[in-house]
Design a protein around this motif. Structure first.
Motif, PDB file in Angstrom:
ATOM      1  N   LEU A 265       2.017 -14.691  -2.947  1.00 52.89           N
ATOM      2  CA  LEU A 265       0.841 -14.133  -3.611  1.00 52.89           C
ATOM      3  C   LEU A 265       0.370 -15.049  -4.736  1.00 52.89           C
ATOM      4  O   LEU A 265      -0.844 -15.266  -4.898  1.00 52.89           O
ATOM      5  N   ALA A 305      -4.722  -9.983   1.246  1.00 51.55           N
ATOM      6  CA  ALA A 305      -3.725 -10.108   0.186  1.00 51.55           C
ATOM      7  C   ALA A 305      -3.736  -8.883  -0.723  1.00 51.55           C
ATOM      8  O   ALA A 305      -2.676  -8.340  -1.082  1.00 51.55           O
ATOM      9  N   ALA A 309      -0.727  -6.027  -1.188  1.00 50.72           N
ATOM     10  CA  ALA A 309      -0.171  -5.647  -2.488  1.00 50.72           C
ATOM     11  C   ALA A 309      -0.265  -4.135  -2.704  1.00 50.72           C
ATOM     12  O   ALA A 309       0.682  -3.496  -3.192  1.00 50.72           O
TER      13      ALA A 309
END
Length: 451
Positions: A265, A305, A309
């Motif tokens: 990340l 992404a 998360a």
């Protein structure tokens, strides 16, 4: 252009890859595989490998044969090896599909598909790796984009090794307990190595150079870019090396994957900041279609992404992994691939046809080979359909998903039609189309000329 050479078989890789994309999209449209079948079913595995191996990996191999020499300003080690490598990869993919069909009981035959696929894919990727690695080795010390590619090559080596282990265990050839454990638990590592390392990390490195080149932006080589590189490389090492070790010694694989995810990340955030800087620092104010559509692909990566998360924080990643992976594969990787193909095919066709004519006769520009106003609608349709298909997967609506993949199929076919028009010079002004001494390029093969 003095010293420019063309990789002879790059167009063949691209054409074979596009055929695989169309087959995969067609199968999804008719309801073959997930979500109409379990995610680990034979049908779903056929779809996954048609996309990851047949479409994205062949696309990446073809692009690297042409652009690794550009990244390092050295000629490709061998322009002979790409053709046998392509033959082995295509035959290996066919054998792998056969193995999955046999595994699912869809074909009643002796289980020979997996062992044959293991051998053919190992040979094919070994030829690709040898050729590209020798090219990079001769150019040390490597510029930063080439270092991304080097890590990507290590990732595909690890991914193929894991795939061979899976194939040999599933084919009944290997019975070692550690190999059986890796086959049972190592699918996430296989996916991370392929999608994260080989395809995404390599695409990141190549995009640094291509976006800078096509937008006339300064190339980035600052601390942020280097930190992003090290975070990404560390994420892959932790996931693959640490993950295999954890499986073999019975340690916690989720802890390893969590640490790798945090590093990954960080790498993606730094990469996104770099790409924004490239767009803002460009000298070409009105950017071409390929760069505009690359922004759509990058938005897909950012959305994937963020979604990852969020799902991790909610403890729901396992339940929603399918739409995230779909968005990465078709929104980010496939979207970027199609966008850059639109420019790359035009660029290579121009080099092949008009490069030798410079200074001898009036020649069109690269942009004169394309009609962006006609192509843009199909790219927009592709991305809108991909995003809608992702939403349909999230809400587990197979019918809506099939409608959306049908639209993706239509858009992909129309984009391929535009690529064919570029290759046949159909949109070039007839007065400049073929000046004296120029010749119409072949569809699937580039002429290699030293200039």
């Amino acid at each position: 252009m003095p010293g420019v050479t063309l990789s002879r078989w790059t167009m063949s890789y691209f054409a074979t890859a596009l055929v695989s994309l169309i087959i995969a999209e067609l199968l999804m449209t008719v309801g073959y595989g997930y979500p109409n079948a379990p995610i680990r079913s034979a049908e779903s595995l056929v779809l996954v490998h048609l996309t990851a191996l047949g479409w994205l990996s062949l696309l990446m191999c073809g692009a690297l044969h042409q652009f690794v020499p550009v990244l390092v300003a050295r000629p490709l080690h061998s322009d002979v090896l790409p053709l046998p490598a392509l033959a082995c990869l295509v035959a290996g993919l066919a054998a792998l599909v056969l193995g999955f069909l046999q595994m699912g009981g869809l074909l009643s035959a002796e289980m020979i598909g997996f062992p044959v696929a293991a051998v053919l894919l190992a040979v094919g990727f070994a030829l690709v790796l040898w050729n590209l690695a020798r090219t990079l080795w001769a150019a040390r010390p490597l510029p930063l984009p080439a270092r991304f590619v080097a890590i990507g090559l290590c990732s595909i080596a690890a991914t193929v090794t894991l795939g061979i282990i899976f194939a040999l265990v599933l084919g009944g050839v290997a019975v070692n307990p550690h190999l059986v454990d890796i086959t049972a638990e190592g699918v996430p590592l296989h996916a991370i190595g392929g999608l994260g390392g080989w395809l995404t990390f390599t695409a990141m490195g190549v995009s640094y150079r291509l976006l800078a080149m096509f937008m006339l932006a300064p190339e980035l080589d600052g601390p942020r870019t280097h930190i992003g590189f090290y975070c990404g490389a560390a994420a892959l090492a932790v996931a693959i090396v640490g993950g295999v070790t954890a499986i073999c010694i019975g340690a916690s694989l989720p802890v390893i994957l969590g640490a790798s995810g945090l590093l990954g990340l960080c790498a993606l955030v730094l990469y996104g900041a770099d790409i924004l800087r490239l767009y803002r620092a460009r000298k070409r104010r009105v950017i071409e279609l390929n760069s505009r559509m690359a922004a759509f692909a990058l938005a897909s990566l950012a959305a994937a992404a963020v979604a990852t998360a969020v799902f991790v924080s909610l403890g729901a990643l396992a339940r929603h992994i399918a739409p995230v992976v779909f968005l990465v594969v078709f929104g980010w990787l496939s979207g970027l691939g199609l966008a850059k193909l639109y420019k790359i095919v035009a660029f290579l066709t121009w080099l092949e046809c008009y490069g030798p004519m410079l200074g001898k006769a009036p020649t069109p520009r690269v942009q004169d080979l394309v009609v962006e106003a006609r192509a843009v609608r199909w790219f927009v349709l592709y991305f809108l359909a991909t995003w809608a298909a992702t939403v349909a997967l999230f809400f587990q609506n197979p019918t809506a998903f099939q409608v959306c993949t049908g639209l993706m199929l239509i858009a992909s076919l129309c984009i391929i039609g535009q690529l064919g028009r570029i290759r046949r010079l159909l949109d070039v002004n007839p007065t400049m189309r073929l000046p004296t001494g120029a010749r119409l390029p072949q569809l699937l093969r580039c002429s290699v000329q030293q200039r």
